[in-house]
Design a protein around this motif. Structure first.
Motif, mmCIF file in Angstrom:
data_model
loop_
_atom_site.group_PDB
_atom_site.id
_atom_site.type_symbol
_atom_site.label_atom_id
_atom_site.label_comp_id
_atom_site.label_asym_id
_atom_site.label_seq_id
_atom_site.Cartn_x
_atom_site.Cartn_y
_atom_site.Cartn_z
ATOM 1 N N SER A 184 11.138 -4.351 -8.215
ATOM 2 C CA SER A 184 11.526 -3.610 -9.421
ATOM 3 C C SER A 184 10.355 -2.842 -10.022
ATOM 4 C CB SER A 184 12.091 -4.586 -10.459
ATOM 5 O OG SER A 184 11.127 -5.569 -10.796
ATOM 6 N N TYR A 185 9.129 -3.255 -9.709
ATOM 7 C CA TYR A 185 7.956 -2.596 -10.285
ATOM 8 C C TYR A 185 7.442 -1.422 -9.447
ATOM 9 C CZ TYR A 185 5.831 -5.955 -7.053
ATOM 10 O OH TYR A 185 5.515 -6.700 -5.940
ATOM 11 N N PHE A 186 8.092 -1.110 -8.344
ATOM 12 C CA PHE A 186 7.658 0.030 -7.535
ATOM 13 C C PHE A 186 7.776 1.317 -8.345
ATOM 14 C CE2 PHE A 186 7.524 -0.418 -2.641
ATOM 15 C CZ PHE A 186 6.543 -1.384 -2.759
ATOM 16 N N THR A 187 6.737 2.144 -8.267
ATOM 17 C CA THR A 187 6.732 3.424 -8.957
ATOM 18 C C THR A 187 7.516 4.456 -8.142
ATOM 19 O OG1 THR A 187 4.715 4.153 -7.853
ATOM 20 C CG2 THR A 187 4.463 2.901 -9.907
ATOM 21 N N ASP A 188 7.674 5.640 -8.718
ATOM 22 C CA ASP A 188 8.389 6.704 -8.018
ATOM 23 C C ASP A 188 7.682 7.068 -6.717
ATOM 24 O OD1 ASP A 188 10.544 8.820 -8.051
ATOM 25 O OD2 ASP A 188 8.788 10.137 -8.027
ATOM 26 N N ALA A 189 6.354 7.106 -6.744
ATOM 27 C CA ALA A 189 5.595 7.445 -5.534
ATOM 28 C C ALA A 189 5.792 6.397 -4.447
ATOM 29 C CB ALA A 189 4.114 7.572 -5.869
ATOM 30 N N GLU A 190 5.819 5.133 -4.836
ATOM 31 C CA GLU A 190 6.026 4.049 -3.868
ATOM 32 C C GLU A 190 7.436 4.102 -3.284
ATOM 33 O OE1 GLU A 190 3.214 0.435 -5.461
ATOM 34 O OE2 GLU A 190 4.770 1.181 -6.809
ATOM 35 N N ARG A 191 8.408 4.431 -4.114
ATOM 36 C CA ARG A 191 9.792 4.525 -3.641
ATOM 37 C C ARG A 191 9.961 5.711 -2.688
ATOM 38 N NH1 ARG A 191 13.324 1.426 -7.200
ATOM 39 N NH2 ARG A 191 11.995 0.393 -8.715
ATOM 40 N N ARG A 192 9.333 6.822 -3.007
ATOM 41 C CA ARG A 192 9.410 7.984 -2.111
ATOM 42 C C ARG A 192 8.760 7.673 -0.765
ATOM 43 N NH1 ARG A 192 10.900 12.806 -4.432
ATOM 44 N NH2 ARG A 192 11.095 12.788 -6.710
ATOM 45 N N SER A 193 7.694 6.881 -0.798
ATOM 46 C CA SER A 193 7.012 6.489 0.431
ATOM 47 C C SER A 193 7.925 5.644 1.320
ATOM 48 C CB SER A 193 5.733 5.712 0.094
ATOM 49 O OG SER A 193 5.072 5.285 1.252
ATOM 50 N N VAL A 194 8.689 4.725 0.711
ATOM 51 C CA VAL A 194 9.636 3.905 1.471
ATOM 52 C C VAL A 194 10.748 4.783 2.055
ATOM 53 C CG1 VAL A 194 11.317 2.032 1.323
ATOM 54 C CG2 VAL A 194 9.133 1.825 0.146
ATOM 55 N N MET A 195 11.213 5.755 1.286
ATOM 56 C CA MET A 195 12.238 6.682 1.773
ATOM 57 C C MET A 195 11.728 7.479 2.978
ATOM 58 S SD MET A 195 15.047 6.529 -0.203
ATOM 59 C CE MET A 195 15.862 8.104 -0.443
ATOM 60 N N PHE A 208 0.807 -1.221 0.000
ATOM 61 C CA PHE A 208 0.000 0.000 0.000
ATOM 62 C C PHE A 208 0.841 1.273 0.000
ATOM 63 C CE2 PHE A 208 -2.805 -3.060 2.440
ATOM 64 C CZ PHE A 208 -3.562 -3.400 1.327
ATOM 65 N N HIS A 209 2.150 1.132 -0.071
ATOM 66 C CA HIS A 209 3.028 2.303 -0.109
ATOM 67 C C HIS A 209 2.720 3.161 -1.335
ATOM 68 C CE1 HIS A 209 5.982 2.393 3.111
ATOM 69 N NE2 HIS A 209 6.010 1.068 3.093
ATOM 70 N N GLY A 210 2.590 4.458 -1.114
ATOM 71 C CA GLY A 210 2.420 5.389 -2.224
ATOM 72 C C GLY A 210 1.110 5.283 -2.961
ATOM 73 N N ARG A 211 0.122 4.602 -2.399
ATOM 74 C CA ARG A 211 -1.168 4.431 -3.072
ATOM 75 C C ARG A 211 -2.252 5.239 -2.366
ATOM 76 N NH1 ARG A 211 -1.692 0.271 -6.824
ATOM 77 N NH2 ARG A 211 0.085 -1.160 -6.947
ATOM 78 N N ALA A 212 -3.099 5.876 -3.150
ATOM 79 C CA ALA A 212 -4.235 6.607 -2.589
ATOM 80 C C ALA A 212 -5.271 5.621 -2.071
ATOM 81 C CB ALA A 212 -4.844 7.510 -3.654
ATOM 82 N N PHE A 213 -6.033 6.050 -1.088
ATOM 83 C CA PHE A 213 -7.062 5.181 -0.516
ATOM 84 C C PHE A 213 -8.111 4.819 -1.567
ATOM 85 C CE2 PHE A 213 -11.077 4.556 1.865
ATOM 86 C CZ PHE A 213 -10.702 3.469 2.640
ATOM 87 N N ALA A 214 -8.348 5.734 -2.505
ATOM 88 C CA ALA A 214 -9.347 5.485 -3.547
ATOM 89 C C ALA A 214 -8.826 4.614 -4.680
ATOM 90 C CB ALA A 214 -9.837 6.820 -4.117
ATOM 91 N N ASP A 215 -7.559 4.250 -4.638
ATOM 92 C CA ASP A 215 -6.960 3.404 -5.670
ATOM 93 C C ASP A 215 -7.734 2.085 -5.766
ATOM 94 O OD1 ASP A 215 -5.272 1.488 -7.028
ATOM 95 O OD2 ASP A 215 -3.578 2.838 -6.697
#
Length: 288
Positions: free
Chosen positions: A146-157, A70-77
């Motif tokens: 490897s499939y994590f998007t930029d938003a997901e990676r920023r969330s992990v950071m 659920f990292h970097g994902r909107a609740f409405a996703d």
């Protein structure tokens, strides 16, 4: 200051450090090299890792797992909305529109962001590394799919920052696997020779990744990657659970899905065997 590697998995985590001329996978306080990716919230305290996993049945509504997806994902996703029906704990919308987790903690209803929960888990892994190294740990490298998007990676950071860690790099899991294979290989072709082509297949708890790599001495090149973010052990678990829920419904007229404790009870048992296999695969690398 030591740089520590964190393999932040959907169902389990590993901590690795470079010392004694090799890579050592660090054991936690249970002398286990694998730390479950579980966080449990109670009326008086918070448990993380193996202690949290032991509460998955007794405190199922407040014990969270599999939150990495659920990292970097909107609740409405749509992905988040479709996943809600398979979860025992509750998801909630954060003021920013991102996904949060709703639990009872210290006898109060609270909503934590995914970054906060992952930060709690990383804090535990950080403590494990510090206990093994006998020194403070700040700098780290964290593996991500490897499939994590930029938003997901920023969330992990962001989660690493919450844990007081300075994440020097996010490394794709496929890249980490190729390095683990090639770093100790002594029989690779010379740089001027034809490279050795190796295909790596990673079937994890919630994702499936494949990478094709070319190896020469002192050099590797990832030629191609492919993935399916919805194919993994979790899918197999869900199919088995749904099958037996139907069986119990037909034979005993019981609606197992209405009883969260009964629903989650088989899942850890299924994963324990897979986690044991993962540990067995890691052991040869720790002997170098």
């Amino acid at each position: 200051m030591s740089v520590v590697g964190f393999d932040l998995g959907f169902q389990s985590c590993y901590v690795a450090v470079a010392r004694a001329g090799g890579i050592e996978t660090v054991a936690n306080e249970y002398s286990d090299r694998c730390t479950p990716s579980f966080v449990s919230f109670g009326p008086r305290n918070r448990s993380i890792g193996a202690a949290a996993k032991s509460q998955v049945v007794t405190n199922c509504k407040n014990t969270v797992q599999g939150f990495k997806r659920f990292h970097g994902r909107a609740f409405a996703d749509p992905y988040v909305q479709s996943s809600k029906s398979h979860l025992v704990y509750d998801l909630a919308q954060m003021p920013s529109g991102s996904t949060g987790i709703k639990v009872m903690y210290m006898e109060e209803e609270k909503v934590f962001s995914i970054e906060q929960v992952t930060g709690m888990l990383l804090t535990k892994l950080k403590e494990t590394a510090e206990s093994a190294l006998k020194k403070p740990v700040v700098d780290c490298v964290i593996s991500v799919p490897s499939y994590f998007t930029d938003a997901e990676r920023r969330s992990v950071m962001d989660a690493a920052q919450i844990a007081g860690l300075n994440c020097l790099r996010l490394m794709n899991e496929t890249t980490a696997v190729t390095l683990a294979y090639g770093i100790y290989k002594q029989d690779l072709p010379a740089p001027e020779e034809k490279p050795r082509i190796v295909v790596f297949v990673d079937l994890g708890h919630s994702g499936y990744q494949v990478s094709v790599c070319a190896f020469n001495k002192g050099k590797l090149k990832i030629l191609a990657t492919a993935f399916d973010s919805d194919l993994g052990g979790k899918g197999f678990d869900d199919i088995l659970v749904n099958h037996f829920c139907e069986e119990f419904g037909k034979k005993y007229k019981l609606d197992v899905k209405s009883k969260p404790r009964a629903l989650v009870r088989p899942l850890p048992r299924v994963r324990e065997a897979q986690e044991a296999d993962e540990c067995q695969l890691l052991r040869p690398a720790t002997q170098h």
